[in-house]
Structure formats: C-alpha cells, structure tokens
Design an enzyme around this catalytic site. Structure first.
Site, PDB file in Angstrom:
ATOM      1  N   CYS A 113       0.750  -1.221  -0.008  1.00  0.00           N
ATOM      2  CA  CYS A 113       0.009  -0.077   0.062  1.00  0.00           C
ATOM      3  C   CYS A 113       0.710   1.303   0.103  1.00  0.00           C
ATOM      4  O   CYS A 113       0.432   2.320  -0.421  1.00  0.00           O
ATOM      5  CB  CYS A 113      -0.870   0.138   1.284  1.00  0.00           C
ATOM      6  N   HIS A 253      -3.379   6.952   3.250  1.00  0.00           N
ATOM      7  CA  HIS A 253      -3.806   5.825   2.747  1.00  0.00           C
ATOM      8  C   HIS A 253      -5.065   5.321   3.248  1.00  0.00           C
ATOM      9  O   HIS A 253      -5.459   5.743   4.428  1.00  0.00           O
ATOM     10  CB  HIS A 253      -2.760   4.744   3.359  1.00  0.00           C
ATOM     11  N   ASN A 283      -9.880  -0.305   0.966  1.00  0.00           N
ATOM     12  CA  ASN A 283      -8.605  -0.158   0.864  1.00  0.00           C
ATOM     13  C   ASN A 283      -8.044  -0.735  -0.532  1.00  0.00           C
ATOM     14  O   ASN A 283      -8.164  -1.799  -0.654  1.00  0.00           O
ATOM     15  CB  ASN A 283      -7.684  -1.053   2.001  1.00  0.00           C
TER      16      ASN A 283
HETATM   17  N1  COA Z   1     -16.949  -8.904  11.274  1.00  0.00           N
HETATM   18  C1  COA Z   1     -17.373  -9.362  12.429  1.00  0.00           C
HETATM   19  N2  COA Z   1     -16.476  -9.759  13.434  1.00  0.00           N
HETATM   20  C2  COA Z   1     -15.187  -9.553  13.119  1.00  0.00           C
HETATM   21  C3  COA Z   1     -14.698  -9.372  11.841  1.00  0.00           C
HETATM   22  C4  COA Z   1     -15.867  -9.145  10.857  1.00  0.00           C
HETATM   23  N3  COA Z   1     -15.637  -8.836   9.668  1.00  0.00           N
HETATM   24  N4  COA Z   1     -13.628  -9.378  11.524  1.00  0.00           N
HETATM   25  C5  COA Z   1     -13.120  -9.702  12.731  1.00  0.00           C
HETATM   26  N5  COA Z   1     -14.184  -9.772  13.789  1.00  0.00           N
HETATM   27  C6  COA Z   1     -14.211 -10.146  15.028  1.00  0.00           C
HETATM   28  C7  COA Z   1     -12.969 -10.962  15.709  1.00  0.00           C
HETATM   29  O1  COA Z   1     -13.008 -12.482  15.415  1.00  0.00           O
HETATM   30  C8  COA Z   1     -12.884 -10.977  16.897  1.00  0.00           C
HETATM   31  O2  COA Z   1     -13.853 -11.584  17.840  1.00  0.00           O
HETATM   32  P1  COA Z   1     -13.659 -12.196  19.228  1.00  0.00           P
HETATM   33  O3  COA Z   1     -13.412 -11.135  19.948  1.00  0.00           O
HETATM   34  O4  COA Z   1     -14.858 -13.238  19.434  1.00  0.00           O
HETATM   35  O5  COA Z   1     -12.378 -13.041  19.176  1.00  0.00           O
HETATM   36  C9  COA Z   1     -13.522  -9.590  17.227  1.00  0.00           C
HETATM   37  O6  COA Z   1     -13.980  -8.961  15.991  1.00  0.00           O
HETATM   38  C10 COA Z   1     -12.363  -8.354  17.514  1.00  0.00           C
HETATM   39  O7  COA Z   1     -11.298  -8.666  16.647  1.00  0.00           O
HETATM   40  P2  COA Z   1     -10.115  -7.656  16.383  1.00  0.00           P
HETATM   41  O8  COA Z   1      -9.274  -8.158  15.403  1.00  0.00           O
HETATM   42  O9  COA Z   1      -9.636  -7.276  17.794  1.00  0.00           O
HETATM   43  O10 COA Z   1     -10.689  -6.362  15.888  1.00  0.00           O
HETATM   44  P3  COA Z   1     -10.243  -4.778  15.805  1.00  0.00           P
HETATM   45  O11 COA Z   1     -10.934  -3.898  16.686  1.00  0.00           O
HETATM   46  O12 COA Z   1      -8.833  -5.068  15.807  1.00  0.00           O
HETATM   47  O13 COA Z   1     -10.611  -4.498  14.115  1.00  0.00           O
HETATM   48  C11 COA Z   1      -9.609  -4.456  12.191  1.00  0.00           C
HETATM   49  C12 COA Z   1     -10.081  -5.323  13.227  1.00  0.00           C
HETATM   50  C13 COA Z   1      -9.023  -5.565  10.992  1.00  0.00           C
HETATM   51  C14 COA Z   1     -10.475  -3.631  11.462  1.00  0.00           C
HETATM   52  C15 COA Z   1      -8.349  -3.479  12.624  1.00  0.00           C
HETATM   53  O14 COA Z   1      -7.421  -4.434  13.507  1.00  0.00           O
HETATM   54  C16 COA Z   1      -7.618  -3.016  11.354  1.00  0.00           C
HETATM   55  O15 COA Z   1      -8.008  -2.343  10.801  1.00  0.00           O
HETATM   56  N6  COA Z   1      -6.079  -3.144  11.656  1.00  0.00           N
HETATM   57  C17 COA Z   1      -5.596  -2.505  10.321  1.00  0.00           C
HETATM   58  C18 COA Z   1      -5.728  -3.080   9.106  1.00  0.00           C
HETATM   59  C19 COA Z   1      -5.192  -2.566   7.996  1.00  0.00           C
HETATM   60  O16 COA Z   1      -5.384  -1.328   7.700  1.00  0.00           O
HETATM   61  N7  COA Z   1      -4.608  -3.248   7.062  1.00  0.00           N
HETATM   62  C20 COA Z   1      -4.021  -2.975   5.900  1.00  0.00           C
HETATM   63  C21 COA Z   1      -2.898  -1.869   6.107  1.00  0.00           C
HETATM   64  S1  COA Z   1      -2.221  -1.493   4.273  1.00  0.00           S
END
Ligand code: COA
Length: 344
Positions: A113, A253, A283
């Site tokens: 990215c 981004h 994204n």
């Molecule tokens: N829908 C519903 N629940 C979901 C889900 C979805 N699409 N994706 C994950 N969950 C659940 C998980 O399984 C977890 O459940 P649990 O507590 O029962 O285990 C819960 O939601 C929390 O997961 P978590 O990973 O802690 O969520 P988060 O608040 O960290 O959000 C992201 C997840 C991916 C949105 C976040 O971490 C993020 O944006 N990270 C950066 C990613 C990014 O920008 N990547 C590209 C970089 S170029």
C-alpha cells in the site's frame, strides 16, 4: 530555481461492480454495523470479467495523459506501483506499457500500500536529474484475487482500483517538495501472502491451507499504521520547514477511518483536513492514495498553489510520505471528454 516534478495530469478507473457490506454479510459472518464502526468502509469495487491489472491501469493512464495533453508516445518512463500483477512474470509495468502503446522503459515498484508514494518519489528523481521530461506514475491493484472470502477479518477491507498521474518538470516552486521512504522487514509477517513464492511454491497443500491468500495481524498493523502516519507527516513537513498544520490537505492511505481519526487526534488537526473516500472503495492498496488524490482534485478539495501531504503504510511493513505543492494546471473536474487515444 531547482527542478521539481509537478503533477500535470491525473486519472482514475474503478470497476463497475460494487460489493457492499450487506453483500459481504451474505458471504461471511459479519454485518454492516461491525464493518462501518471498525473501519468506516461501506462498499468497495471488485473487478468484473473485463478487468485485469493491465486494463484498469490503462484506463486510468489514458485519462491522466489526456489531462496533461500528452499521447502514449510522449511518455519517457512508466513507474507502476503494484503487488497484484497479471502474471508473476513479466512485471505489470511491461504489459501496461505495451497496452498503452508506449515505447518507453517501464518498471514496477512492489511496496504494497506504500507503493504509489514510492513510485511517485522514484519518478520524481528522474525529472529532477533532467533524465526524463514526461513520467507516468500509476497505482493499480486487483487485490481481490488475493482475498480469502472465508476470512472475515481481511476480505471486508480491500477493493480493486487504478489511478495515475503525469509528472513533468517545473521550476516555479510546484512539485514534490520533500519525502520519506521507510521499511521494517522484521514486521513482514504481519501482512503477507505465505504461499506461492519461492520459499513455499504453489502446491496442493498451499491451496488446501489457503496460503495463497493475504494473512494479516490486524492489531499489529493498526499500531504500526497510527505511529507511522503521525511520525511521517511530522518528518516530511519538518523537512519543508512546515508542520502538519500548514498542509492544506492531507491525503492519507485509505485503509481505515479509525486510523485516520487517530492520526488527526494525535496531530491535533481537524478531521476535515484529511481527504477521505474509503467509505466508497475500501483499501485499494497501491491505488489508494492516487485515487484519493484524483478525487480531491476533481472535487476541488486541492487547488492550484496548495500544499498536500500524502502518507501511506502497508505490507513490508513499509511506509512512505511526500509533501507536494500543486501547480497552476491543477483544476477541478474530470478528464476532458476527448481523452487522447492511447493505442498505437
Ligand atoms: N465482522 C465481525 N466480527 C469480526 C470481523 C468482521 N468482519 N472481523 C473480525 N471480527 C471479530 C474477531 O473475530 C474478534 O472476535 P472475538 O473477540 O470473538 O475473537 C473481534 O471481532 C475483534 O477482533 P479484532 O481483530 O480485535 O478487531 P479490531 O478492533 O482490531 O478490528 C481490524 C479489526 C482489521 C478492522 C483492525 O485491526 C484494523 O483495521 N487493522 C489495520 C488493518 C489494515 O489497515 N490493514 C491494511 C494495511 S495496508
């Protein structure tokens, strides 16, 4: 006055097919409320059968050339930011060059990215040294091919798109003013495709284990992104004798609204200083910043003479930022009706 690389043309292409959060809720265990509250994304574009990495890049490039008043034959260099090529060999840049009808050299920058800002900085070096006059810098990603539509933590985030700019020499103060490029390969496995490369080549077990798809440690990437976004904006503006506050618009981004909100709070800037279109596209990886830049120009959010800060983070893990002063040719609205026919 020193020569800088000015943005004189811009264009974008997004596939027609829209995949909404409600559509995804029919495919994996998720819902619109979760996706919207955690990411700000409402929908994303996904390739249709007619779209390839090459066709998307060509469509965006034709508009960019049209705005700049150039034909494909005028291009001296094509730099493509891309991590989702049509084939593993050759690089995407060669196929795009041929399809455009250009005869110039072409290279691909693979920095996830962060790739388009890396490509912008690479292209601008050739302008500053006087080696080339017309450089086409493309960000294109058909990233849906690497998404596991059984993994709700990754498939909701990404979409397909392309965008491109033309760079030309400027001696009136417009162009790329400062930049920072960064890499921390020690964090690579937080965002990667574990199978299909030379260490773990394509095999039945790679496919069975779904190792040919993107894997991500979301929380680690989130921490990295928030830190790099704020630090990089301070560094690139500092190099220009400015602060993030002095930027007219920040084009971050477009990964996650929460990451952008976090950066705005840390830098004590109003959120409306940041241009945001991730609700429409998710994204789009290397296409994310140029797509946002093109829409910011089209909507008049960035105008001639203004200063934009662009900052990206992504797989690598990597980051990249640049401060760009917009030249007099920046104007609102899309490409002219009659884009230059690009095929030879
Ligand atoms: N829908 C519903 N629940 C979901 C889900 C979805 N699409 N994706 C994950 N969950 C659940 C998980 O399984 C977890 O459940 P649990 O507590 O029962 O285990 C819960 O939601 C929390 O997961 P978590 O990973 O802690 O969520 P988060 O608040 O960290 O959000 C992201 C997840 C991916 C949105 C976040 O971490 C993020 O944006 N990270 C950066 C990613 C990014 O920008 N990547 C590209 C970089 S170029």
């Amino acid at each position: 006055m020193s020569v800088r690389a000015e943005i004189t043309g811009w264009g974008k292409y997004v596939p027609e097919k829209i995949l909404t959060n409600h559509d995804l809720a029919q495919m994996v265990d998720t819902n619109d409320e979760w996706i919207t509250s955690r990411t700000g994304i409402k929908e994303r574009r996904i390739r249709t059968e007619k779209d390839t990495t090459t066709t998307m890049a060509v469509a965006a490039s034709q508009d960019a050339l049209g705005v700049a008043g150039l034909t494909a034959h005028d291009i001296d260099l094509i730099v493509v930011a891309n991590s989702s090529p049509d084939y593993l060999l050759p690089a995407s840049a060669n196929l795009i060059q041929h399809a455009l009808g250009a005869t110039c050299p072409a290279l691909t920058v693979a920095a996830g990215c962060s790739g388009w800002v890396y490509a912008l900085v690479t292209g601008s070096q050739f302008i500053q040294t006087g080696a080339y006059k017309n450089v086409l810098v493309i960000g294109v990603e058909l990233i849906s091919y690497a998404l596991d539509y059984t993994d709700r933590s990754t498939c909701i985030l990404f979409g397909d798109a392309a965008a491109a700019v033309v760079l030309q020499p400027n001696t009136d103060g417009a162009g790329v003013l400062t930049f920072e490029l960064g890499s921390d390969g020690g964090l690579a496995q937080n965002l990667w495709v574990p199978g299909g490369g030379t260490v773990n080549p394509v095999s039945q077990s790679v496919v069975d284990n779904r190792e040919h798809y993107i894997r991500m440690n979301g929380q680690e990437v989130f921490k990295f992104a928030t830190r790099r976004l704020t630090d990089c904006l301070k560094n690139i503006t500092g190099q220009a004798g400015m602060t993030p506050e002095s930027l007219d618009v920040i084009i971050p981004h477009q990964a996650n609204l929460r990451i952008i909100e976090y950066a705005a709070r840390s830098l004590e800037l109003p959120l409306d200083r940041f241009f945001i279109n991730l609700h429409k596209y998710g994204n789009t990886s290397a296409a994310s910043i140029p797509l946002a830049l093109v829409e910011a120009i089209e909507e008049g959010r960035v105008k001639a003479g203004q200063i934009a800060g662009m900052v990206a983070f992504g797989s690598g893990l990597s980051w990249a930022g640049a401060v760009v002063r917009m030249g007099e040719r920046i104007h609102a609205g899309g490409a002219p009706e009659l884009a230059v026919p690009a095929m030879a």
